[in-house]
Design an enzyme around this catalytic site. Structure first.
Site, PDB file in Angstrom:
ATOM      1  N   LYS A 123       0.898  11.143  18.302  1.00  0.00           N
ATOM      2  CA  LYS A 123      -0.059  12.196  18.659  1.00  0.00           C
ATOM      3  C   LYS A 123       0.588  13.381  19.368  1.00  0.00           C
ATOM      4  O   LYS A 123      -0.029  14.445  19.470  1.00  0.00           O
ATOM      5  CB  LYS A 123      -1.150  11.628  19.584  1.00  0.00           C
ATOM      6  CG  LYS A 123      -2.022  10.577  18.966  1.00  0.00           C
ATOM      7  CD  LYS A 123      -3.115  10.112  19.922  1.00  0.00           C
ATOM      8  CE  LYS A 123      -2.576   9.180  20.985  1.00  0.00           C
ATOM      9  NZ  LYS A 123      -2.187   7.867  20.447  1.00  0.00           N
ATOM     10  N   LEU A 157      -8.335   4.539   9.928  1.00  0.00           N
ATOM     11  CA  LEU A 157      -9.620   5.111   9.520  1.00  0.00           C
ATOM     12  C   LEU A 157      -9.414   6.507   8.923  1.00  0.00           C
ATOM     13  O   LEU A 157      -8.621   7.293   9.445  1.00  0.00           O
ATOM     14  CB  LEU A 157     -10.571   5.197  10.716  1.00  0.00           C
ATOM     15  CG  LEU A 157     -11.019   3.875  11.334  1.00  0.00           C
ATOM     16  CD1 LEU A 157     -11.896   4.133  12.551  1.00  0.00           C
ATOM     17  CD2 LEU A 157     -11.769   3.027  10.318  1.00  0.00           C
ATOM     18  N   ASP A 227      -5.863   9.674  26.641  1.00  0.00           N
ATOM     19  CA  ASP A 227      -5.640   9.273  25.255  1.00  0.00           C
ATOM     20  C   ASP A 227      -6.753   9.820  24.371  1.00  0.00           C
ATOM     21  O   ASP A 227      -6.502  10.342  23.279  1.00  0.00           O
ATOM     22  CB  ASP A 227      -5.577   7.749  25.150  1.00  0.00           C
ATOM     23  CG  ASP A 227      -5.398   7.284  23.705  1.00  0.00           C
ATOM     24  OD1 ASP A 227      -4.375   7.617  23.098  1.00  0.00           O
ATOM     25  OD2 ASP A 227      -6.302   6.599  23.190  1.00  0.00           O
ATOM     26  N   LYS A 231      -6.660  12.861  21.277  1.00  0.00           N
ATOM     27  CA  LYS A 231      -7.250  12.707  19.943  1.00  0.00           C
ATOM     28  C   LYS A 231      -8.293  13.789  19.675  1.00  0.00           C
ATOM     29  O   LYS A 231      -8.363  14.336  18.566  1.00  0.00           O
ATOM     30  CB  LYS A 231      -7.869  11.311  19.815  1.00  0.00           C
ATOM     31  CG  LYS A 231      -6.828  10.195  19.862  1.00  0.00           C
ATOM     32  CD  LYS A 231      -7.467   8.822  19.940  1.00  0.00           C
ATOM     33  CE  LYS A 231      -6.418   7.731  20.047  1.00  0.00           C
ATOM     34  NZ  LYS A 231      -6.996   6.385  20.224  1.00  0.00           N
TER      35      LYS A 231
END
Length: 376
Positions: A123, A157, A227, A231
């Site tokens: 990320k 996903l 976190d 995202k």
């Protein structure tokens, strides 16, 4: 053109739980490809902080022996050496970054400039400060290589690909919201369950989550909300909201102020029960309204805002009905306005994360051709 000439050469950085699982999945993919006569992945370099192996003649490394081969050379192969190696690849090349390293992420523009494609769950580059992120986007635009990071949000996903496809087909994104942390999903599903009253204390649930390996070694790394913020930053930017950094917008922290300075995880966990009453008050207020409490991230494209928050939801809301540590993301768009498009499923774990990376690799392989690389 033979099937062999449409193979791609692959370098793997990171052989931890995700990297090790990815190598297993690549091996299985190649077995099926060989039976079907279809293109496969030639893994020609594997490196981590524990060791490395490189196929100097670009012949595929035997993936049934990669662990022993990897252990023969101590230390990591430098990013610059790997870059030079892949730059001379006779076939199109893909660099796989399975790390969470900012240093590796900062090297992406160098690889793209050499027409080396990238697939990663890391990320750091996509949620970095705006100037770093913008330089990465610009490098991607000017390169013939591909940059894919589906697994940077929601593991396997199809979140990023769905968002990109909605935009590409002319839909207008209004809002992206969801539960992006498997750890916090588990904690809140147990602490504030739908349809029944909970008596479990917040600290006890965090303790169990830690003992079962759901949290980071120091649970503060989950409870601080960063976190989720990273995202949401990634999705906000893709949806058209300018975000300076994950710390530039409101992020709800679940760490009580006095415990932010705890010396270590043990001291933090020892002090957390002192704040169970404060957490219980939040849950009790929601229960009186017939609602549950969830930890969510939101990118409001209409109002150009991004935030991470605690929110109360009715029992009928999709966010109130998750199982275990599932993730759920809802896209509200011009086309999906009355009933948002919802994606739900396991958003963490080595198998699904590796599958997300492998899916990106397959997409890259389908788009590159042998003539994209230098002649052998």
């Amino acid at each position: 053109m033979t099937a062999e000439r449409t193979n791609v050469n692959v370098a793997i950085i990171g052989t931890g739980t995700i990297g090790g699982e990815l190598l297993n999945q690549i091996k299985e993919f190649n077995v099926k490809a060989s039976k079907n006569g279809t293109p496969s992945f030639n893994v020609v370099a594997i490196t981590s902080t524990r060791g490395y192996c490189v196929s100097k003649d670009y012949k595929p490394i035997d993936l049934t022996q990669w662990r022993s081969l990897h252990a023969q050379n101590q230390g990591a192969l430098s990013v610059d050496i790997l870059l030079d190696f892949l730059s001379s690849s006779p076939l199109p090349a893909i660099m796989i970054d399975n790390t969470s390293s900012e240093l590796v992420a900062s090297s992406y523009p160098k690889f793209l400039a050499k027409n080396i494609s990238i697939a990663t769950p890391n990320k750091k580059g996509f949620s970095a400060d705006a100037d770093v992120y913008n330089s990465l986007v610009e490098a991607s635009k000017t390169s013939n290589a591909h940059l894919m990071h589906e697994a940077s949000v929601g593991a396997g996903l199809p979140i990023i690909s769905t968002l990109k496809e909605l935009i590409a087909t002319g839909d207008e994104i209004l809002k992206v919201e969801g539960i992006f942390s498997g750890t916090l999903s588990y904690i809140f599903n147990v602490w504030s369950p739908n349809g029944k009253k909970s008596t479990a204390s917040f600290s006890d649930i965090v303790k169990v989550a830690k003992e079962n390996g759901y949290t980071e070694p120091d649970p503060r790394d989950d409870l601080n909300g960063m976190d989720v913020a990273r995202k949401v930053t990634i999705l906000s930017r893709l949806a058209g909201v300018q975000v300076d950094s994950p710390s530039s917008f409101p992020v709800k922290s679940l760490i009580p102020k006095p415990l932010e300075s705890a010396v270590n995880a043990d001291e933090f966990m020892a002090g957390l029960p002192n704040y169970d009453a404060e957490f219980a008050k939040i849950r009790d207020e929601a229960e009186k309204e017939g609602k549950v409490v969830r930890f969510v991230g939101e990118a409001d494209v209409v109002n150009k805002s991004t935030l991470v928050k605690l929110e109360k939801y009715d029992a009928s809301h999709p966010f109130a009905n998750l199982q275990s540590s599932d993730n759920i993301i809802a896209f509200t768009t011009k086309r999906y306005q009355a009933r948002p498009l919802v994606i739900i499923g396991a958003g963490a774990g080595p198998a699904v994360t590796a599958a997300g990376v492998l899916g990106d690799m397959i997409k890259i392989m389908s788009q590159v051709r042998a003539h994209d690389a230098p002649s052998a």
